[in-house]
Design a protein around this motif. Structure first.
Motif, PDB file in Angstrom:
ATOM      1  N   ALA A 173       2.794   1.959  -6.331  1.00 16.55           N
ATOM      2  CA  ALA A 173       1.559   2.442  -5.709  1.00 16.55           C
ATOM      3  C   ALA A 173       1.371   3.929  -5.952  1.00 16.55           C
ATOM      4  O   ALA A 173       0.270   4.392  -6.285  1.00 16.55           O
ATOM      5  N   TRP A 174       2.448   4.687  -5.809  1.00 12.35           N
ATOM      6  CA  TRP A 174       2.391   6.137  -6.020  1.00 12.35           C
ATOM      7  C   TRP A 174       1.991   6.449  -7.452  1.00 12.35           C
ATOM      8  O   TRP A 174       1.138   7.310  -7.707  1.00 12.35           O
ATOM      9  N   LYS A 175       2.600   5.754  -8.398  1.00 10.99           N
ATOM     10  CA  LYS A 175       2.279   5.994  -9.812  1.00 10.99           C
ATOM     11  C   LYS A 175       0.821   5.624 -10.114  1.00 10.99           C
ATOM     12  O   LYS A 175       0.180   6.288 -10.924  1.00 10.99           O
ATOM     13  N   LEU A 176       0.323   4.582  -9.460  1.00  6.66           N
ATOM     14  CA  LEU A 176      -1.086   4.226  -9.669  1.00  6.66           C
ATOM     15  C   LEU A 176      -2.002   5.320  -9.133  1.00  6.66           C
ATOM     16  O   LEU A 176      -3.034   5.617  -9.729  1.00  6.66           O
ATOM     17  N   LEU A 234       1.561  -8.228  -4.182  1.00  6.76           N
ATOM     18  CA  LEU A 234       0.377  -8.743  -4.851  1.00  6.76           C
ATOM     19  C   LEU A 234      -0.693  -7.661  -4.977  1.00  6.76           C
ATOM     20  O   LEU A 234      -1.294  -7.498  -6.040  1.00  6.76           O
ATOM     21  N   GLY A 235      -0.920  -6.932  -3.907  1.00 10.00           N
ATOM     22  CA  GLY A 235      -1.945  -5.889  -3.928  1.00 10.00           C
ATOM     23  C   GLY A 235      -1.697  -4.847  -4.994  1.00 10.00           C
ATOM     24  O   GLY A 235      -2.606  -4.478  -5.759  1.00 10.00           O
ATOM     25  N   VAL A 236      -0.474  -4.367  -5.086  1.00  7.91           N
ATOM     26  CA  VAL A 236      -0.149  -3.338  -6.080  1.00  7.91           C
ATOM     27  C   VAL A 236      -0.280  -3.895  -7.494  1.00  7.91           C
ATOM     28  O   VAL A 236      -0.818  -3.226  -8.386  1.00  7.91           O
ATOM     29  N   VAL A 237       0.182  -5.112  -7.701  1.00  8.14           N
ATOM     30  CA  VAL A 237       0.106  -5.711  -9.039  1.00  8.14           C
ATOM     31  C   VAL A 237      -1.353  -5.924  -9.451  1.00  8.14           C
ATOM     32  O   VAL A 237      -1.746  -5.587 -10.573  1.00  8.14           O
ATOM     33  N   VAL A 238      -2.168  -6.441  -8.551  1.00  8.65           N
ATOM     34  CA  VAL A 238      -3.576  -6.692  -8.881  1.00  8.65           C
ATOM     35  C   VAL A 238      -4.321  -5.376  -9.094  1.00  8.65           C
ATOM     36  O   VAL A 238      -5.099  -5.248 -10.052  1.00  8.65           O
ATOM     37  N   ILE A 239      -4.091  -4.402  -8.244  1.00  5.98           N
ATOM     38  CA  ILE A 239      -4.752  -3.104  -8.425  1.00  5.98           C
ATOM     39  C   ILE A 239      -4.347  -2.475  -9.753  1.00  5.98           C
ATOM     40  O   ILE A 239      -5.185  -1.939 -10.483  1.00  5.98           O
ATOM     41  N   GLY A 240      -3.058  -2.575 -10.077  1.00  9.46           N
ATOM     42  CA  GLY A 240      -2.601  -2.060 -11.372  1.00  9.46           C
ATOM     43  C   GLY A 240      -3.295  -2.758 -12.528  1.00  9.46           C
ATOM     44  O   GLY A 240      -3.690  -2.117 -13.508  1.00  9.46           O
ATOM     45  N   ALA A 241      -3.455  -4.069 -12.413  1.00  2.70           N
ATOM     46  CA  ALA A 241      -4.138  -4.821 -13.472  1.00  2.70           C
ATOM     47  C   ALA A 241      -5.609  -4.413 -13.571  1.00  2.70           C
ATOM     48  O   ALA A 241      -6.137  -4.217 -14.675  1.00  2.70           O
ATOM     49  N   LEU A 242      -6.255  -4.264 -12.422  1.00  4.42           N
ATOM     50  CA  LEU A 242      -7.666  -3.871 -12.431  1.00  4.42           C
ATOM     51  C   LEU A 242      -7.869  -2.457 -12.984  1.00  4.42           C
ATOM     52  O   LEU A 242      -8.900  -2.166 -13.577  1.00  4.42           O
TER      53      LEU A 242
END
Length: 136
Positions: free
Chosen positions: A130-133, A69-77
């Motif tokens: 996460a790394w790609k973000l 969830l954290g990675v998906v939400v951070i990616g969206a933000l």
């Protein structure tokens, strides 16, 4: 499938898992066969092995959900869902489903190793996102 849709599917998997071991308990309580508190965490399990495995599969899914969830939400933000999250998020969910099904099938050495492979693959995908973000 978008990353946010993958999160919703992951939630649906967790709901199915929790209901698979919780719903069979309802008739036991309603008929007086067991007390509502018969399934305490500090007590030995009275459930059949399949329901115990379902409970463990659910707990494992819950433990890993915040990472996903954290990675998906951070990616969206960050506005990076389409390029970073969406291509990989569905595979995290597919692996989660495969892990849960394998968990339900049994606990032989090879099933546990298969389940571990599905788990490590999910972690690798979440780590990759996460790394790609971080690189974006």
């Amino acid at each position: 499938m978008t990353g946010l849709a993958a999160v919703l599917l992951y939630i649906a998997v967790m709901i199915v898992l929790v209901l698979s071991y919780a719903l069979p308990r309802v008739p036991q309580v309603l008929t007086g066969k067991n007390r509502p508190d018969a399934w305490g965490r500090d007590q030995p399990s009275i459930d059949p092995p399949l329901l115990v495995r379902a409970q463990h599969a659910h707990a494992n899914a819950v433990e890993n959900f915040p990472l996903f969830l954290g990675v998906v939400v951070i990616g969206a933000l960050m506005g990076k869902s389409a390029t970073v999250i969406d291509p990989l998020a569905c595979f995290v969910v597919y692996l989660r489903i495969a892990q849960a099904v394998t968990h339900l099938i049994g606990t032989s050495f090879w099933l546990v190793m298969t389940r571990a492979t599905f788990f490590l693959s999910q972690i690798a995908l979440i780590g990759t996102m996460a790394w790609k973000l971080c690189q974006s």
